[in-house]
Enzyme design. Structure first.
Site, PDB file in Angstrom:
ATOM      1  N   ASP B  11       0.883  -1.164   0.000  1.00  0.00           N
ATOM      2  CA  ASP B  11       0.000   0.000   0.000  1.00  0.00           C
ATOM      3  C   ASP B  11       0.918   1.211   0.000  1.00  0.00           C
ATOM      4  OD1 ASP B  11      -2.170  -1.632   0.123  1.00  0.00           O
ATOM      5  OD2 ASP B  11      -2.578  -1.311   2.250  1.00  0.00           O
ATOM      6  N   ASP B 130     -13.349  -5.446  -2.559  1.00  0.00           N
ATOM      7  CA  ASP B 130     -13.161  -5.152  -1.136  1.00  0.00           C
ATOM      8  C   ASP B 130     -14.507  -5.334  -0.457  1.00  0.00           C
ATOM      9  OD1 ASP B 130     -10.620  -4.390  -1.834  1.00  0.00           O
ATOM     10  OD2 ASP B 130     -10.900  -2.242  -1.466  1.00  0.00           O
TER      11      ASP B 130
END
Lengths: 221, 288
Positions: B11, B130
């Site tokens: 990330d 997600d």
């Protein structure tokens, strides 16, 4: 001007291929010009994407004829992934699309019931010796990503095979031509070795200048 | 034989690798380019970059970071975050990404999946799912905008639609387990992998080797993505591969020259490329 030309036809992992070539100590140019294809001393057609778009782009760019002529000239040629599939007579991806017709056979889909695309690292078993695999043992892992595979009518040009639901040709080679269904530029050490071998062979044939470093393991210079 | 893949995920926030818990509480985990080279040499089968600062305007620095990373590594690279148009897809591919991952933009504009697949091939369109479990049921809801926005969309249905529209792979992340290192959400993985024929990448919750094993077996995943387990030095990739390989999961053995080098440098010096004969000795579990 560099002697090694990577063909840009609008969709492809050009940067990765150029980096892999550079890793072997050779500078390539990326070009979409028919003239550059004709003048190349080693030609690489990379590719990701769909067959219909690939062929449409090659034709609209006026590159299909020059690539065919280049291969016929006997100079070193490397096709990668879509650059292999485009060499066959016909691709069945999204219909029936006429391709370059350099290698006899079709591009067909994997059988139903398999996870497709075939994505990831798989082994390539060599069924014939070829100097482009010098120092790369049979059974080495290469990175694949594709939903269709070659079904050649002439098995004599098959260099390596891979098993995924079916056994299919992962490497084709004939004279000056070598082509892979896998992506050597994404296949870590084995793949870099493969590129270095291809460039060394091109160099040994006197086609291109020797690499600038010893990275290829080539003794000439 | 096709191997299962281990995929470290980064990330990236303002040019640094960070890791959060359930998508918040970000901690610094290092420089993306250095980490990418190190993981690639350590046996990573692919790498994923998710730019979580994506809603900001500074795309140029992201492109630059992707290009510098792609120049260092010779394994596949997937990039996600802030990709909204086919132009964005093309830019990322030109920078050296092999695949792009879309979540929010695909939910808001599902045509993007088909357009991207048509122009660049399904193989480079990864749809990120997600999702968060709904109550105690075996149902999951899609969230967008980095986990901030519930959509009311059922995760399994959306996964199916994404594949029908042309997604070549699904990256399935459980928001409930993400960052907790308590294991992947196996029922969600299984529900999705049973409904699609494309590869499923499991994400969210890896903390121990057995979590990876469970995702690849019980969860039906083709690849396992993890972040915390790597970034904070809990396990290295070769240890995990050995663990999985010993339990019958097909794994690609590490490269002979870089297998133990997951720490520093890129080991690509030209003098290391002369002798590759040792690789035959690498088949620890590959040829049973």
């Amino acid at each position: 001007m560099s002697d090694v030309v990577i063909v840009d036809y609008g969709a492809g992992n050009l940067r990765s291929v150029a980096r892999a070539v550079a890793h072997a100590g050779v500078e390539a140019i990326v070009s979409s010009e028919a003239r550059a294809v004709a003048q190349a001393k080693a030609l690489i057609v990379p590719g990701v994407g769909a067959a219909a778009d690939t062929m449409a782009n090659l034709r609209s760019g006026g590159l299909d004829g020059p690539i065919r002529d280049y291969i016929a000239s006997g100079k070193p040629f490397l096709g990668v992934c879509m650059g292999l599939q485009a060499l066959f007579d016909v691709s069945e991806e999204g219909g029936t699309h006429e391709c370059l017709g350099v290698l006899p056979g079709r591009i067909v889909r994997f059988p139903l019931g398999l996870t497709v695309p075939h994505i990831g690292w798989n082994t390539v078993e060599l069924v014939r010796e070829h100097p482009v695999f010098d120092g790369i043992p049979s059974g080495s892992y290469f990175y694949f990503v594709h939903s269709y595979h070659p079904a050649p009518t002439d098995e004599s040009a098959v260099i390596g095979e891979t098993e995924y639901g079916v056994r299919f040709p992962a490497v084709m080679g004939e004279g000056n031509l070598i082509a892979t269904q896998f992506h050597p530029e994404k296949s870590s050490e084995a793949g870099l070795r493969f590129y270095a071998n291809f460039l060394r062979l091109a160099c040994e044939r006197g086609s291109i200048a020797p690499p600038e470093t010893a990275a290829t393991g080539a003794s000439g210079a | 034989m096709l191997t299962k893949r281990i995929i470290p995920c980064f990330d990236v926030d303002n040019g640094r690798v960070v890791k959060g818990i359930s998508f918040v509480e970000l901690r610094d985990a290092g420089d993306p380019v250095e980490l990418a080279a190190s993981y690639s040499n350590g046996g990573a089968d692919e790498l994923v970059f998710l730019d979580i600062t994506a809603s900001s305007d500074n795309r140029t620095s992201v492109y630059d970071m992707i290009a510098r990373t792609a120049d260092q590594i010779f394994v596949p690279l997937t990039v996600g975050g802030g990709i909204r148009t086919t132009h964005d897809v093309r830019m990322m591919l030109e920078m050296g990404a092999d695949k792009i991952s879309v979540n929010t933009s695909a939910v808001e504009n599902p045509e993007l999946i088909g357009e991207g697949a048509h122009r660049f091939g399904s193989q480079c369109i990864v749809v990120a799912v997600d999702a968060k479990r709904i109550g105690n049921e075996d149902r999951w809801e899609i969230y967008t905008h980095g986990g901030r926005t519930p959509t009311g969309i059922d995760a399994v249905e959306w996964a199916r639609e994404a594949v029908d529209r042309g997604a070549g792979e699904l990256l399935v992340t459980s928001m409930d387990t993400d960052g907790h290192q308590t294991g992947y959400d196996l029922p969600m993985l299984r529900s999705i992998s049973d409904r699609v024929e494309v590869p499923v990448i499991a994400s969210g919750g890896a903390g121990k080797p057995e979590h990876l094993y469970d995702a690849l077996t019980e969860g039906g995943a083709d690849a396992v993505l993890a972040a915390s387990i790597f970034h904070f030095g809990t396990y290295d990739i070769s240890t995990l591969k050995q663990y999985l390989s010993e339990r019958g999961i097909p794994m690609r053995p590490p490269d002979p020259h870089t297998a133990s080098d997951s720490g520093s440098g890129n080991g690509s010096g030209s003098e290391t490329h002369g002798d590759r004969t040792s690789s035959e000795a690498e088949s620890e579990g590959g040829d049973a």
